[in-house]
Write an enzyme that holds these catalytic residues in place. Structure first.
Site, PDB file in Angstrom:
ATOM      1  N   PHE A 169      24.210 -42.389 105.766  1.00 44.47           N
ATOM      2  CA  PHE A 169      25.097 -42.026 106.875  1.00 44.47           C
ATOM      3  C   PHE A 169      26.134 -41.060 106.330  1.00 44.47           C
ATOM      4  O   PHE A 169      26.298 -40.947 105.098  1.00 44.47           O
ATOM      5  CB  PHE A 169      25.761 -43.285 107.464  1.00 44.47           C
ATOM      6  CG  PHE A 169      26.552 -44.075 106.450  1.00 44.47           C
ATOM      7  CD1 PHE A 169      27.905 -43.819 106.249  1.00 44.47           C
ATOM      8  CD2 PHE A 169      25.929 -45.043 105.667  1.00 44.47           C
ATOM      9  CE1 PHE A 169      28.625 -44.521 105.290  1.00 44.47           C
ATOM     10  CE2 PHE A 169      26.650 -45.755 104.706  1.00 44.47           C
ATOM     11  CZ  PHE A 169      28.003 -45.487 104.518  1.00 44.47           C
ATOM     12  N   PHE A 172      29.594 -40.743 105.269  1.00 49.21           N
ATOM     13  CA  PHE A 172      29.129 -40.087 104.045  1.00 49.21           C
ATOM     14  C   PHE A 172      28.860 -41.157 102.986  1.00 49.21           C
ATOM     15  O   PHE A 172      29.708 -41.409 102.124  1.00 49.21           O
ATOM     16  CB  PHE A 172      30.198 -39.105 103.526  1.00 49.21           C
ATOM     17  CG  PHE A 172      30.514 -38.040 104.535  1.00 49.21           C
ATOM     18  CD1 PHE A 172      29.704 -36.898 104.623  1.00 49.21           C
ATOM     19  CD2 PHE A 172      31.559 -38.186 105.437  1.00 49.21           C
ATOM     20  CE1 PHE A 172      29.976 -35.917 105.562  1.00 49.21           C
ATOM     21  CE2 PHE A 172      31.822 -37.187 106.390  1.00 49.21           C
ATOM     22  CZ  PHE A 172      31.027 -36.052 106.455  1.00 49.21           C
TER      23      PHE A 172
END
Ligand code: CUA
Length: 161
Positions: free
Chosen positions: A75, A77
């Site tokens: 995802f 980050f």
């Protein structure tokens, strides 16, 4: 008269070729539309990743003697590499690890420098790669596809002990 007949033959061949091309295009489009691009990918709903097996149980799972499956969700980050109680992946040296990875949002990368592991993670696709870790150490896992402001910080690791 003779030339006229030849022209008709060529016209017929031309039309036949047109149908062959249309057929090839049609079959290709059909094949692309109904099959995943590679047998190592299959499609899932990226908005429901956490509910879909095996991503409902992210982390490292032993599947054999010195053989593990690593289920990872990427995802922006970061990477989910396990439950909260055991977020770090650890395997014994000599283990073969089957990585099963997907993305919940945008395209990310999955690279383990120093190995042949290097995948692009596309939302909605499941990406798989296998690697045997012979040497002990901490192996970095990096995102190598630009994915936004914190791209450079997007990383995790697997510990081989
Ligand atoms: Cu994720 Cu760059």
């Amino acid at each position: 008269m003779h030339i006229h007949r030849l022209e008709k033959v060529w016209l017929a061949i031309g039309i036949a070729m047109l149908f062959v091309f249309l057929g090839v295009i049609g079959i290709s489009a059909f094949a692309l539309g109904t099959q995943p691009p590679s047998e190592h990918h299959h499609m899932i709903d990226p908005t429901k990743v956490k509910e879909i097996a095996p991503f409902d149980q992210p982390g490292i799972h032993q599947v054999g003697r010195k053989e593990y499956e690593a289920v990872i969700i990427s995802f922006a980050f970061g990477y989910t590499t396990g439950p909260k109680e055991q977020p770090v992946m650890k395997v014994p040296a000599g283990s073969t690890v089957h990585f099963t990875v997907t993305s919940t949002d945008v395209v990310h990368g999955f690279e383990i420098p120093g190995t042949n592991v290097n995948m692009m993670l596309v939302p909605g696709e499941v990406s798989q790669v296998t690697h045997t870790f012979k040497e002990k150490g901490e192996y970095l896992i990096l995102c190598n596809e630009y994915c936004g402001i914190a791209h450079e910080a997007m990383m995790t690791k697997i510990i081989v002990e």
